[in-house]
Design a protein around this motif. Structure first.
Motif, mmCIF file in Angstrom:
data_model
loop_
_atom_site.group_PDB
_atom_site.id
_atom_site.type_symbol
_atom_site.label_atom_id
_atom_site.label_comp_id
_atom_site.label_asym_id
_atom_site.label_seq_id
_atom_site.Cartn_x
_atom_site.Cartn_y
_atom_site.Cartn_z
ATOM 1 N N THR A 1 0.824 -1.200 0.000
ATOM 2 C CA THR A 1 0.000 0.000 0.000
ATOM 3 C C THR A 1 0.865 1.260 0.000
ATOM 4 O O THR A 1 1.895 1.324 0.663
ATOM 5 N N MET A 2 0.421 2.244 -0.766
ATOM 6 C CA MET A 2 1.006 3.585 -0.722
ATOM 7 C C MET A 2 -0.118 4.544 -0.348
ATOM 8 O O MET A 2 -1.284 4.315 -0.704
ATOM 9 N N ALA A 3 0.226 5.600 0.357
ATOM 10 C CA ALA A 3 -0.825 6.484 0.854
ATOM 11 C C ALA A 3 -0.301 7.896 1.032
ATOM 12 O O ALA A 3 0.907 8.133 1.103
ATOM 13 N N TRP A 4 -1.253 8.801 1.092
ATOM 14 C CA TRP A 4 -0.970 10.194 1.413
ATOM 15 C C TRP A 4 -1.665 10.542 2.732
ATOM 16 O O TRP A 4 -2.843 10.216 2.920
ATOM 17 N N TYR A 5 -0.917 11.185 3.601
ATOM 18 C CA TYR A 5 -1.437 11.707 4.854
ATOM 19 C C TYR A 5 -1.207 13.212 4.844
ATOM 20 O O TYR A 5 -0.416 13.732 4.052
ATOM 21 N N ARG A 6 -1.871 13.900 5.752
ATOM 22 C CA ARG A 6 -1.613 15.327 5.906
ATOM 23 C C ARG A 6 -1.717 15.713 7.374
ATOM 24 O O ARG A 6 -2.410 15.063 8.153
ATOM 25 N N GLN A 7 -1.011 16.788 7.697
ATOM 26 C CA GLN A 7 -1.043 17.306 9.060
ATOM 27 C C GLN A 7 -1.090 18.817 9.016
ATOM 28 O O GLN A 7 -0.165 19.462 8.511
ATOM 29 N N ALA A 8 -2.177 19.358 9.533
ATOM 30 C CA ALA A 8 -2.339 20.802 9.631
ATOM 31 C C ALA A 8 -1.802 21.263 10.984
ATOM 32 O O ALA A 8 -1.742 20.475 11.932
#
Length: 121
Positions: free
Chosen positions: A33-40
């Motif tokens: 699996t490959m994924a994108w996460y984000r953090q504000a």
């Protein structure tokens, strides 16, 4: 080891689009699996979208219909096409890959250093 390098972030007006890329390199036997996460700022890191090596995808409710994740296994690269961007999409976006390296039987998680996406109103 596995290195992930993100690119494509930047400043865009609300309603605009950006395309993020994340290229994996190093000694890699396979990538699952490959994924994108984000953090504000002030918030926890959250999953934005993921794609399995069979092509199945999943998205956070907040980005469904606006973001599209894809991958090119020959290039060991995952992409995130982001359309109709909103100010609340502003965050550092991180790439994650679940990979097996030669000589080890287990899957390990690898992270990129992140790329800033800023959406102005």
């Amino acid at each position: 080891q596995v290195q992930l390098v993100e690119s494509g972030g930047g400043l865009v007006q609300a309603g605009g689009s950006l395309r993020l890329s994340c290229a994996a390199s190093g000694s890699i036997f396979s990538i699952n699996t490959m994924a994108w996460y984000r953090q504000a700022p002030g918030k926890q890191r959250e999953l934005v979208a993921g794609i399995a090596n069979g092509g199945n995808t999943n998205y956070a409710d907040s980005v469904k219909g606006r973001f599209t994740i894809s991958r090119d296994d020959a290039k060991k690269t995952v992409y995130l096409q982001m359309n109709s961007l909103k100010p609340e999409d502003t965050a550092v976006y991180y790439c994650k890959a679940d990979a097996v390296v030669p000589g080890t039987p287990t899957i390990a998680h690898y992270w990129g250093r992140g790329t800033q996406v800023t959406v102005s109103s």
